[in-house]
Write a protein that holds these residues in place. Structure first.
Motif, short mmCIF file in Angstrom:
data_model
loop_
_atom_site.label_atom_id
_atom_site.label_comp_id
_atom_site.label_asym_id
_atom_site.label_seq_id
_atom_site.Cartn_x
_atom_site.Cartn_y
_atom_site.Cartn_z
N SER A 104 0.91 -1.11 -0.02
CA SER A 104 0.20 -0.15 0.04
C SER A 104 0.86 1.23 0.10
O SER A 104 0.27 2.28 -0.25
CB SER A 104 -1.02 -0.22 1.22
N VAL A 105 2.27 1.08 0.17
CA VAL A 105 3.22 2.21 0.31
C VAL A 105 3.71 2.51 -0.96
O VAL A 105 4.27 1.52 -1.65
CB VAL A 105 4.13 2.24 1.60
N ALA A 106 3.90 3.44 -1.82
CA ALA A 106 4.46 3.75 -2.99
C ALA A 106 5.71 4.45 -2.98
O ALA A 106 5.87 5.45 -1.92
CB ALA A 106 3.43 4.43 -3.75
N LYS A 157 -1.12 4.60 9.56
CA LYS A 157 -1.47 3.57 8.44
C LYS A 157 -0.90 2.12 8.76
O LYS A 157 -1.74 1.21 8.49
CB LYS A 157 -0.84 3.98 6.67
N ALA A 158 0.28 1.93 8.99
CA ALA A 158 0.90 0.70 9.50
C ALA A 158 0.10 0.01 10.55
O ALA A 158 -0.38 -1.00 10.81
CB ALA A 158 2.19 0.75 9.89
N ILE A 159 -0.27 0.90 11.73
CA ILE A 159 -1.07 0.47 12.75
C ILE A 159 -2.49 0.24 12.31
O ILE A 159 -3.09 -0.90 12.68
CB ILE A 159 -1.20 1.38 13.99
N SER A 189 6.45 8.38 -2.34
CA SER A 189 5.37 9.11 -1.79
C SER A 189 5.68 9.58 -0.45
O SER A 189 6.52 9.23 0.17
CB SER A 189 4.08 7.79 -1.44
N PRO A 190 4.94 10.53 0.15
CA PRO A 190 5.36 11.18 1.39
C PRO A 190 5.41 10.17 2.47
O PRO A 190 4.43 9.35 2.46
CB PRO A 190 4.44 12.45 1.68
N ASP A 191 6.36 10.48 3.39
CA ASP A 191 6.17 9.48 4.74
C ASP A 191 5.37 10.02 5.73
O ASP A 191 5.28 9.25 6.79
CB ASP A 191 7.62 9.22 5.08
#
Length: 108
Positions: A39-41, A52-54, A44-46
């Motif tokens: 889901s992480v590109a 999101k991980a949680i 992309s901004p961090d």
């Protein structure tokens, strides 16, 4: 059947159940870690990445930003299986607040 045979059957059944449940939990952690990593590109901004991980099921205490020995900024999201050291990890390297690389690995 005597009591010794019945007791052995119960113990073996409990052990098999524990192993089956542990395997299931490990697969669930791996699936959640894979889903989060996917889901992480790149680029992309961090910002908001820990939240999101949680939301994907990562342990909030084991999901942290840090700087490694090579002065690279990283984020580690740990997804727990059943046993103590059974974790699936999504490791994200960032630079200037943007995602530069994503790697998934397991800790068994």
């Amino acid at each position: 059947m005597n009591y010794l045979t019945k007791g052995a059957i119960v113990i073996v059944s409990l052990f098999a159940t524990l192993v089956a449940f542990g395997t299931y939990q490990k697969r669930q952690a791996s699936k959640a870690s894979t889903a989060f990593c996917n889901s992480v590109a790149i680029n992309s901004p961090d910002n908001g990445i820990k939240e999101k991980a949680i939301s994907f099921g990562a342990d909030p205490r084991m999901s942290v930003f840090f700087v490694d020995d090579n002065n690279q900024h990283k984020f580690i999201a740990a997804f727990h299986g059943f046993f103590a050291f059974d974790r699936s990890i999504c490791e994200i390297t960032t630079e200037n607040n943007f995602v530069r690389s994503i790697k998934q690995w397991g800790l068994d």
